[in-house]
Design a protein around this motif. Sequence first.
Motif, PDB file in Angstrom:
ATOM      1  N   ASP A 429       0.853  -1.193   0.000  1.00  0.00           N
ATOM      2  CA  ASP A 429       0.000   0.000   0.000  1.00  0.00           C
ATOM      3  C   ASP A 429       0.885   1.238   0.000  1.00  0.00           C
ATOM      4  OD1 ASP A 429      -2.321   1.462  -0.022  1.00  0.00           O
ATOM      5  OD2 ASP A 429      -2.643   1.362   2.144  1.00  0.00           O
ATOM      6  N   LEU A 430       0.361   2.330  -0.561  1.00  0.00           N
ATOM      7  CA  LEU A 430       1.063   3.603  -0.569  1.00  0.00           C
ATOM      8  C   LEU A 430       0.185   4.676   0.040  1.00  0.00           C
ATOM      9  CD1 LEU A 430       2.796   3.931  -4.075  1.00  0.00           C
ATOM     10  CD2 LEU A 430       3.827   3.273  -1.902  1.00  0.00           C
ATOM     11  N   ASP A 431       0.824   5.629   0.680  1.00  0.00           N
ATOM     12  CA  ASP A 431       0.150   6.836   1.144  1.00  0.00           C
ATOM     13  C   ASP A 431       0.060   7.776  -0.055  1.00  0.00           C
ATOM     14  OD1 ASP A 431      -0.508   9.352   2.191  1.00  0.00           O
ATOM     15  OD2 ASP A 431       0.439   8.904   4.114  1.00  0.00           O
ATOM     16  N   GLU A 432      -1.171   8.025  -0.532  1.00  0.00           N
ATOM     17  CA  GLU A 432      -1.330   8.817  -1.755  1.00  0.00           C
ATOM     18  C   GLU A 432      -0.745  10.215  -1.622  1.00  0.00           C
ATOM     19  OE1 GLU A 432      -5.432   8.780  -2.892  1.00  0.00           O
ATOM     20  OE2 GLU A 432      -5.236   6.874  -3.941  1.00  0.00           O
ATOM     21  N   ARG A 433      -0.789  10.779  -0.422  1.00  0.00           N
ATOM     22  CA  ARG A 433      -0.258  12.127  -0.231  1.00  0.00           C
ATOM     23  C   ARG A 433       1.251  12.125  -0.071  1.00  0.00           C
ATOM     24  NH1 ARG A 433      -3.881  13.832   4.762  1.00  0.00           N
ATOM     25  NH2 ARG A 433      -3.247  11.698   5.281  1.00  0.00           N
ATOM     26  N   ARG A 434       1.788  10.997   0.405  1.00  0.00           N
ATOM     27  CA  ARG A 434       3.239  10.891   0.604  1.00  0.00           C
ATOM     28  C   ARG A 434       3.694   9.533   0.067  1.00  0.00           C
ATOM     29  NH1 ARG A 434       4.169  11.778   6.852  1.00  0.00           N
ATOM     30  NH2 ARG A 434       2.439  10.278   6.888  1.00  0.00           N
ATOM     31  N   PRO A 435       3.890   9.435  -1.245  1.00  0.00           N
ATOM     32  CA  PRO A 435       4.178   8.122  -1.850  1.00  0.00           C
ATOM     33  C   PRO A 435       5.494   7.497  -1.429  1.00  0.00           C
ATOM     34  CG  PRO A 435       4.416   9.894  -3.460  1.00  0.00           C
ATOM     35  CD  PRO A 435       3.786  10.512  -2.246  1.00  0.00           C
ATOM     36  N   ALA A 436       6.332   8.234  -0.684  1.00  0.00           N
ATOM     37  CA  ALA A 436       7.529   7.609  -0.117  1.00  0.00           C
ATOM     38  C   ALA A 436       7.190   6.823   1.139  1.00  0.00           C
ATOM     39  CB  ALA A 436       8.585   8.676   0.203  1.00  0.00           C
ATOM     40  N   HIS A 437       5.961   6.966   1.619  1.00  0.00           N
ATOM     41  CA  HIS A 437       5.489   6.241   2.790  1.00  0.00           C
ATOM     42  C   HIS A 437       4.424   5.238   2.361  1.00  0.00           C
ATOM     43  CE1 HIS A 437       6.713   9.531   5.916  1.00  0.00           C
ATOM     44  NE2 HIS A 437       7.648   9.316   5.008  1.00  0.00           N
ATOM     45  N   GLY A 438       4.362   4.113   3.052  1.00  0.00           N
ATOM     46  CA  GLY A 438       3.356   3.113   2.732  1.00  0.00           C
ATOM     47  C   GLY A 438       3.388   1.972   3.723  1.00  0.00           C
ATOM     48  N   GLY A 455      11.934  10.237   0.459  1.00  0.00           N
ATOM     49  CA  GLY A 455      11.671  11.026  -0.736  1.00  0.00           C
ATOM     50  C   GLY A 455      11.470  10.204  -1.984  1.00  0.00           C
ATOM     51  N   THR A 456      11.966   8.989  -2.040  1.00  0.00           N
ATOM     52  CA  THR A 456      11.806   8.136  -3.213  1.00  0.00           C
ATOM     53  C   THR A 456      10.503   7.358  -3.109  1.00  0.00           C
ATOM     54  OG1 THR A 456      14.192   7.890  -3.391  1.00  0.00           O
ATOM     55  CG2 THR A 456      12.839   6.299  -4.585  1.00  0.00           C
ATOM     56  N   ARG A 457       9.732   7.349  -4.177  1.00  0.00           N
ATOM     57  CA  ARG A 457       8.449   6.661  -4.179  1.00  0.00           C
ATOM     58  C   ARG A 457       8.660   5.174  -3.959  1.00  0.00           C
ATOM     59  NH1 ARG A 457       3.448   7.926  -6.539  1.00  0.00           N
ATOM     60  NH2 ARG A 457       2.139   6.105  -6.956  1.00  0.00           N
ATOM     61  N   LEU A 458       7.892   4.588  -3.038  1.00  0.00           N
ATOM     62  CA  LEU A 458       7.965   3.148  -2.815  1.00  0.00           C
ATOM     63  C   LEU A 458       7.379   2.413  -4.013  1.00  0.00           C
ATOM     64  CD1 LEU A 458       6.881   2.862   0.939  1.00  0.00           C
ATOM     65  CD2 LEU A 458       9.178   2.569   0.013  1.00  0.00           C
ATOM     66  N   ARG A 476       3.222   0.057  20.937  1.00  0.00           N
ATOM     67  CA  ARG A 476       2.760  -0.872  19.901  1.00  0.00           C
ATOM     68  C   ARG A 476       3.097  -0.333  18.503  1.00  0.00           C
ATOM     69  NH1 ARG A 476      -1.499  -0.239  23.325  1.00  0.00           N
ATOM     70  NH2 ARG A 476      -2.801   0.780  21.757  1.00  0.00           N
ATOM     71  N   THR A 477       4.364   0.101  18.336  1.00  0.00           N
ATOM     72  CA  THR A 477       4.808   0.731  17.110  1.00  0.00           C
ATOM     73  C   THR A 477       5.917  -0.076  16.460  1.00  0.00           C
ATOM     74  OG1 THR A 477       4.270   2.924  17.980  1.00  0.00           O
ATOM     75  CG2 THR A 477       5.741   2.837  16.071  1.00  0.00           C
ATOM     76  N   VAL A 478       5.773  -0.351  15.169  1.00  0.00           N
ATOM     77  CA  VAL A 478       6.825  -0.952  14.343  1.00  0.00           C
ATOM     78  C   VAL A 478       6.974  -0.085  13.100  1.00  0.00           C
ATOM     79  CG1 VAL A 478       7.501  -2.944  12.953  1.00  0.00           C
ATOM     80  CG2 VAL A 478       6.399  -3.302  15.163  1.00  0.00           C
ATOM     81  N   ARG A 479       8.219   0.265  12.788  1.00  0.00           N
ATOM     82  CA  ARG A 479       8.493   1.087  11.614  1.00  0.00           C
ATOM     83  C   ARG A 479       9.690   0.531  10.860  1.00  0.00           C
ATOM     84  NH1 ARG A 479       4.213   2.564  12.560  1.00  0.00           N
ATOM     85  NH2 ARG A 479       3.403   4.674  12.956  1.00  0.00           N
ATOM     86  N   PHE A 480       9.603   0.625   9.526  1.00  0.00           N
ATOM     87  CA  PHE A 480      10.700   0.225   8.649  1.00  0.00           C
ATOM     88  C   PHE A 480      11.054   1.385   7.741  1.00  0.00           C
ATOM     89  CE2 PHE A 480       8.684  -3.800   9.730  1.00  0.00           C
ATOM     90  CZ  PHE A 480       9.772  -4.633   9.935  1.00  0.00           C
ATOM     91  N   ALA A 481      12.233   1.277   7.123  1.00  0.00           N
ATOM     92  CA  ALA A 481      12.684   2.189   6.087  1.00  0.00           C
ATOM     93  C   ALA A 481      13.294   1.349   4.979  1.00  0.00           C
ATOM     94  CB  ALA A 481      13.683   3.187   6.632  1.00  0.00           C
ATOM     95  N   PRO A 482      13.272   1.830   3.730  1.00  0.00           N
ATOM     96  CA  PRO A 482      13.957   1.077   2.673  1.00  0.00           C
ATOM     97  C   PRO A 482      15.425   0.876   3.045  1.00  0.00           C
ATOM     98  CG  PRO A 482      12.603   2.832   1.735  1.00  0.00           C
ATOM     99  CD  PRO A 482      12.626   3.060   3.212  1.00  0.00           C
ATOM    100  N   ALA A 483      15.903  -0.352   2.833  1.00  0.00           N
ATOM    101  CA  ALA A 483      17.290  -0.657   3.206  1.00  0.00           C
ATOM    102  C   ALA A 483      18.234  -0.114   2.148  1.00  0.00           C
ATOM    103  CB  ALA A 483      17.467  -2.165   3.368  1.00  0.00           C
TER     104      ALA A 483
END
Length: 483
Positions: A429-438, A455-458, A476-483
């Motif tokens: 899934d992508l965040d339509e307002r922030r396509p680098a997030h999803g 900044g890079t679109r997922l 109860r938070t889990v977060r990832f970033a592109p490696a």
Amino acid sequence: MPRRLLRLRAADPTRINAELDELRTRMGITAEFPPAVLAEAELAAAAPRLPALDATDLPLFTLDPPGSLDLDQAMHLARRPGGGYRVHYAIADVAAFVRPGGAVDAEARRRVQTLYFPDRPIPLHPAVLSEGAASLLPGQSRPALLWRIDLDADGALVIADVRRALVRSRRRLDYAAVQQAVDGGRPDEQLTLLAEFGLARELQEQARGGVSLPLPEQEIEATSHGYRPTYRAPRPADGWNAQVSLLTGMAAAELMLDAGVGLLRTLPTAPDSAYQRLRRCAHALYVPWPPALDYPALIRSLDPHLPHHAAFLNECTGLLRGAAYHAFDIGRGLLPPADPGHAALAAPYTHCTAPLRRLADRFAQEVCLAVAAGDEVPAWVRESLDAVPGLMAGGERRAHEVERACVALVEAELLRGREGEDFDAVVIDLDERRPAHGTVQLAEPAVRARCEGAGTRLPLGERIRVRLTRADPLTRTVRFAPA
């Protein structure tokens, strides 16, 4: 999108159970029933209202997850002379135990529905009823609402009737065992008929324009070593069983609409803009969608094991938003909705087959019984109908909050201390307002979580490597970033 159970480190049950207790406290969810409710339930369990009709000679069976005790439904299938099917579907008669206006009734209206936590369920009714006297356990005579539904050779509804009856289930089956018996070529007559019936009803669904999304469900599995998240893809047997319930819900809706009184489960048709968005998403994911191919046919052509198909199916869940309950009673000035249908089923529908676990079903059952018998709908039902949609809306919000909080807690506990590690994932899934997030879905462990880029679109629907940046059980938070 793995179907198998994943073999991985489980989350510590001691920590999780303590945090689940804290979560229930924060949400104001009480597991224990008040003494007055328990006392009334005990009396009702010992002396329920029994029906005159004895149908205990009907060899019913139940189909539920392993270990389930709150068994709402039991069924028997047969061939009709000249072709077609006859389905007997017994539904637990909760009203045989719950006195309108009594302590159990009041507590059920407060709880609305059973809530499922990884360590235990918080039931709608006391266990002496939901897992005992009212449950359609094998070998026990139980009061029930017995539907008799006749279908033609193509699986189309011919006639439906419902009445109170005493029933007795003969055996308790689970989905895996049924699927194994059918796939292994060893089904008995009942399972053979269930598979035939289910496939016939699925073809009827296709003809109506209905659609079911074959998305694997994320679940929390309790093991001897603790809790772990898993993905469970629906088996064909799940679908066959669901078709019995859906058929009953559609037959019940037609009864109520004809009588001008009842309780529907509605879903509006999605606007054109939603389908246009899906077409753009399909294009981005390289999912072929020819202009002449309608949406239901497209869904049936997809394979959820393919990452880009799975991502597209996840986007399709947006069309299911807006489901609601709608009460109507023309005699009291409550009109039915202008569109009484359920868009995903392409037919009017109501919830009426899970009264042990869902408040609304008891009211729908009573309306159907009265209409089928040509009697007046009980006053206590008519007086409460307009309040049920609001109660159910609140209960559904709470159930969704519980489900999401429990999954997030186990995910965070499972990944705690592994910040900085890289994992294989699919962008679903992508965040339509922030396509680098999803949202990404890991292969192992079975985790879905936010992924926040810089900044890079997922790449929606593609496999990527992601790095765990945060795993905090307290929030109860889990977060990832592109490696």
